[in-house]
Design an enzyme around this catalytic site. Structure first.
Site, PDB file in Angstrom:
ATOM      1  N   SER A 189      -8.000  44.519  32.189  1.00 45.69           N
ATOM      2  CA  SER A 189      -7.285  43.784  33.242  1.00 45.69           C
ATOM      3  C   SER A 189      -6.304  42.770  32.674  1.00 45.69           C
ATOM      4  O   SER A 189      -5.701  41.998  33.416  1.00 45.69           O
ATOM      5  CB  SER A 189      -8.285  43.058  34.148  1.00 45.69           C
ATOM      6  OG  SER A 189      -9.047  42.111  33.403  1.00 45.69           O
ATOM      7  N   SER A 208      27.625  47.454  52.958  1.00 43.32           N
ATOM      8  CA  SER A 208      27.338  48.885  52.930  1.00 43.32           C
ATOM      9  C   SER A 208      28.147  49.536  51.817  1.00 43.32           C
ATOM     10  O   SER A 208      29.287  49.147  51.551  1.00 43.32           O
ATOM     11  CB  SER A 208      27.701  49.523  54.269  1.00 43.32           C
ATOM     12  OG  SER A 208      27.758  50.923  54.164  1.00 43.32           O
ATOM     13  N   LYS A 233      -7.959  40.653  42.021  1.00 40.78           N
ATOM     14  CA  LYS A 233      -6.879  39.772  41.587  1.00 40.78           C
ATOM     15  C   LYS A 233      -5.488  40.305  41.889  1.00 40.78           C
ATOM     16  O   LYS A 233      -4.609  39.553  42.311  1.00 40.78           O
ATOM     17  CB  LYS A 233      -7.026  39.477  40.094  1.00 40.78           C
ATOM     18  CG  LYS A 233      -8.278  38.665  39.811  1.00 40.78           C
ATOM     19  CD  LYS A 233      -8.596  38.585  38.359  1.00 40.78           C
ATOM     20  CE  LYS A 233     -10.035  38.174  38.171  1.00 40.78           C
ATOM     21  NZ  LYS A 233     -10.992  39.177  38.689  1.00 40.78           N
ATOM     22  N   HIS A 243       9.581  40.119  77.243  1.00 42.68           N
ATOM     23  CA  HIS A 243       9.829  41.569  77.188  1.00 42.68           C
ATOM     24  C   HIS A 243      11.222  41.886  76.657  1.00 42.68           C
ATOM     25  O   HIS A 243      11.779  42.948  76.948  1.00 42.68           O
ATOM     26  CB  HIS A 243       9.640  42.219  78.570  1.00 42.68           C
ATOM     27  CG  HIS A 243       8.338  41.892  79.222  1.00 42.68           C
ATOM     28  ND1 HIS A 243       7.169  42.549  78.926  1.00 42.68           N
ATOM     29  CD2 HIS A 243       8.020  40.954  80.153  1.00 42.68           C
ATOM     30  CE1 HIS A 243       6.182  42.043  79.656  1.00 42.68           C
ATOM     31  NE2 HIS A 243       6.671  41.065  80.396  1.00 42.68           N
ATOM     32  N   GLU A 285      15.416  41.631  56.826  1.00 41.31           N
ATOM     33  CA  GLU A 285      14.762  42.933  56.970  1.00 41.31           C
ATOM     34  C   GLU A 285      13.724  43.160  55.873  1.00 41.31           C
ATOM     35  O   GLU A 285      12.622  43.661  56.136  1.00 41.31           O
ATOM     36  CB  GLU A 285      15.810  44.044  56.934  1.00 41.31           C
ATOM     37  CG  GLU A 285      16.699  44.070  58.161  1.00 41.31           C
ATOM     38  CD  GLU A 285      17.840  45.073  58.048  1.00 41.31           C
ATOM     39  OE1 GLU A 285      18.599  45.201  59.016  1.00 41.31           O
ATOM     40  OE2 GLU A 285      17.967  45.729  56.985  1.00 41.31           O
ATOM     41  N   LYS A 316      30.565  46.432  57.298  1.00 43.36           N
ATOM     42  CA  LYS A 316      29.182  46.028  57.532  1.00 43.36           C
ATOM     43  C   LYS A 316      28.820  44.712  56.847  1.00 43.36           C
ATOM     44  O   LYS A 316      29.223  44.444  55.727  1.00 43.36           O
ATOM     45  CB  LYS A 316      28.217  47.116  57.054  1.00 43.36           C
ATOM     46  CG  LYS A 316      28.280  48.417  57.832  1.00 43.36           C
ATOM     47  CD  LYS A 316      27.849  48.221  59.288  1.00 43.36           C
ATOM     48  CE  LYS A 316      26.404  47.836  59.445  1.00 43.36           C
ATOM     49  NZ  LYS A 316      25.462  48.861  58.970  1.00 43.36           N
TER      50      LYS A 316
END
Length: 459
Positions: A22, A276, A324, A155, A289, A282
């Site tokens: 480990s 982009s 861990k 909503h 995100e 863009k």
């Protein structure tokens, strides 16, 4: 030869060395391991379980190893399995036979447990500080926008007008609760398992309390079996980390939506956006995100450790080595997310006029019109029906409630008076909600002040 190799006649398979080791990930606990070993050695010397001069030699050797690690002079060995055995091997090589006495009255089981608690304790403090910085940013932005009107949603449909301050203060409450959970996690993990041995404590007259005090623990574990096999503290941390990420993800979702052309409520800074490879126009909210995506990763860390622990008999089992990496991954992910969220929020541009125009659309003042009627002794259910019919008519005509004339309104209910137009202004709708927890500017300012005092008491 392994430090535990006296029982064995053959060397460990190279395949097992790789599978079993480990050190590739637990080496990040080197400071905690050395700190715990120094406290243990000091206690052994004070109790004369080993000679005081040997304890002094061990402590000096460990301090030198710490300096060498931090200066990049140490190469850990996979054959020594983990950080604990690596450091003990380095110590023995450095000071000779005295180094072999460090492990007196101690097992790797209680050693790793104390290292892990020390490590998580330090990281909870760091995460708490980062949460405090994020909350401060949200409070600063909220204070600038107590009169930035915007639609509130249920909503994902326009519901009632609020302010940006009120909206951001909801996240302040979430992150304050996160700070509380982190504080609670720290409180429960802050006991020392050293002295639990492998599972049945030890015959040596250790001073567990003295070691606990030196390491900053509030006390010691009261059952040696539980002391080495408990990972509730790690699970509790992962639970708190998962909720932090859930709150960050919800905020990221709104940042993503608000920055879209369809909403246009905010413009993200170029430094926290990407483009982009094919579409020149863009500007993508990739940071938000990715943070939203990393939330699932931390959830996975929690589920992974829950699954590891769910069927383990007492006491220690090698399965627990899998504790861990999940915790380390969650710590790294939460800290990076908190670090990037604060400047992303501070640098975004708020499009106040767009928010205001959208607050006026979608009949967000319909509830206030119903309240207006209720205040004139119209039963609320009747008022609700009346306003519903008016909304339907406005929908057909493509206008707002405020665009109807008093004559048209009185055809539906004779209690309408000209003062209704003031009652359903967006500003009035918000300003009138002055009760505790409401969106009125003065209420928001009071909430901001209270949250600043709460935050100050926590740091």
């Amino acid at each position: 030869m392994k430090l535990w190799g006296g029982r064995f006649e053959k060397e460990t398979s190279a395949l097992v060395e790789d599978f079993h080791s480990s050190i590739s990930f637990d080496q990040r606990m080197y400071k905690q391991d050395i700190k715990g070993s120094i406290a243990h050695a000091r206690m052994l010397g004070d109790k004369e379980i080993i000679r005081p001069e040997e304890a002094k030699q061990i402590i000096e050797g460990l301090e030198n190893i710490l300096k060498e690690i931090e200066s990049g002079q140490v190469q850990f060995e996979i054959g020594a399995e983990d950080i604990h055995m690596n450091i003990e091997k380095l110590l023995t090589e450095k000071i000779g036979s005295a180094g072999k006495k460090l492990h007196t009255g101690r097992s790797r089981n209680d050693q790793v447990a104390v290292d892990f608690r020390l490590y998580i304790r330090e990281e909870t403090d760091a995460i708490k500080d980062l949460l405090g910085q994020l909350i401060s940013a949200l409070l600063d932005i909220a204070e600038e926008h107590v009169k930035t009107w915007m639609p509130g949603y249920t909503h994902l449909q326009k519901a009632q007008p609020i302010t940006l301050a009120h909206h951001l203060l909801a996240y302040v409450q979430m992150f304050l609760r996160d700070m509380g959970r982190i504080e609670d996690t720290r409180k429960r993990l802050n006991v020392s398992p050293l002295g639990s041995g492998a599972l049945a404590a030890t015959t040596f007259s250790l001073d567990r309390e003295a070691v606990a005090v030196e390491l900053g623990f509030a006390g010691v574990t009261l059952n040696s079996l539980d002391g080495v096999s408990d990972r509730d503290f790690a699970l509790e941390f992962l639970g708190a980390a998962s909720i932090i990420m859930m709150h960050l993800s919800r905020l990221c979702e709104e940042i993503i939506i608000w920055s879209s052309g369809e909403f246009g409520f905010i413009v993200l800074d170029d430094g926290f956006s990407t483009g982009s490879s094919i579409m020149p126009q863009k500007k993508n909210p990739d940071v938000a995100e990715l943070m939203r995506g990393k939330t699932g990763r931390v959830y996975g860390d929690l589920v992974a450790l829950l699954t590891v622990m769910k069927g383990l008999p007492l006491a220690y089992n090698k399965d627990m080595q899998e504790d861990k990496e999940s915790v380390f991954d969650a710590i790294d992910t939460v800290k990076k997310s908190l670090i990037v969220m604060e400047p992303m929020l501070r640098t975004m541009q708020v499009q106040k006029e767009k928010m205001y125009l959208e607050a006026k659309a979608g009949f967000t003042n319909a509830t206030d019109l119903a309240d207006y009627l209720a205040k004139k002794n119209v039963p609320f259910r009747e008022a609700h029906e009346i306003v519903g019919r008016l909304v339907l008519e406005c929908t057909r005509r493509g206008c707002g409630l405020e665009d109807l004339s008093i004559e048209e309104l009185r055809e539906v209910s004779g209690v309408f008076d000209p003062d209704l137009y003031e009652a359903i202004r967006i500003e009035t709708c918000v300003n009138s909600r002055r009760i505790t927890g409401g969106p009125a500017p003065e209420t928001a300012l009071e909430a901001i002040g209270l949250c600043r005092r709460i935050l100050q008491a926590k740091v």
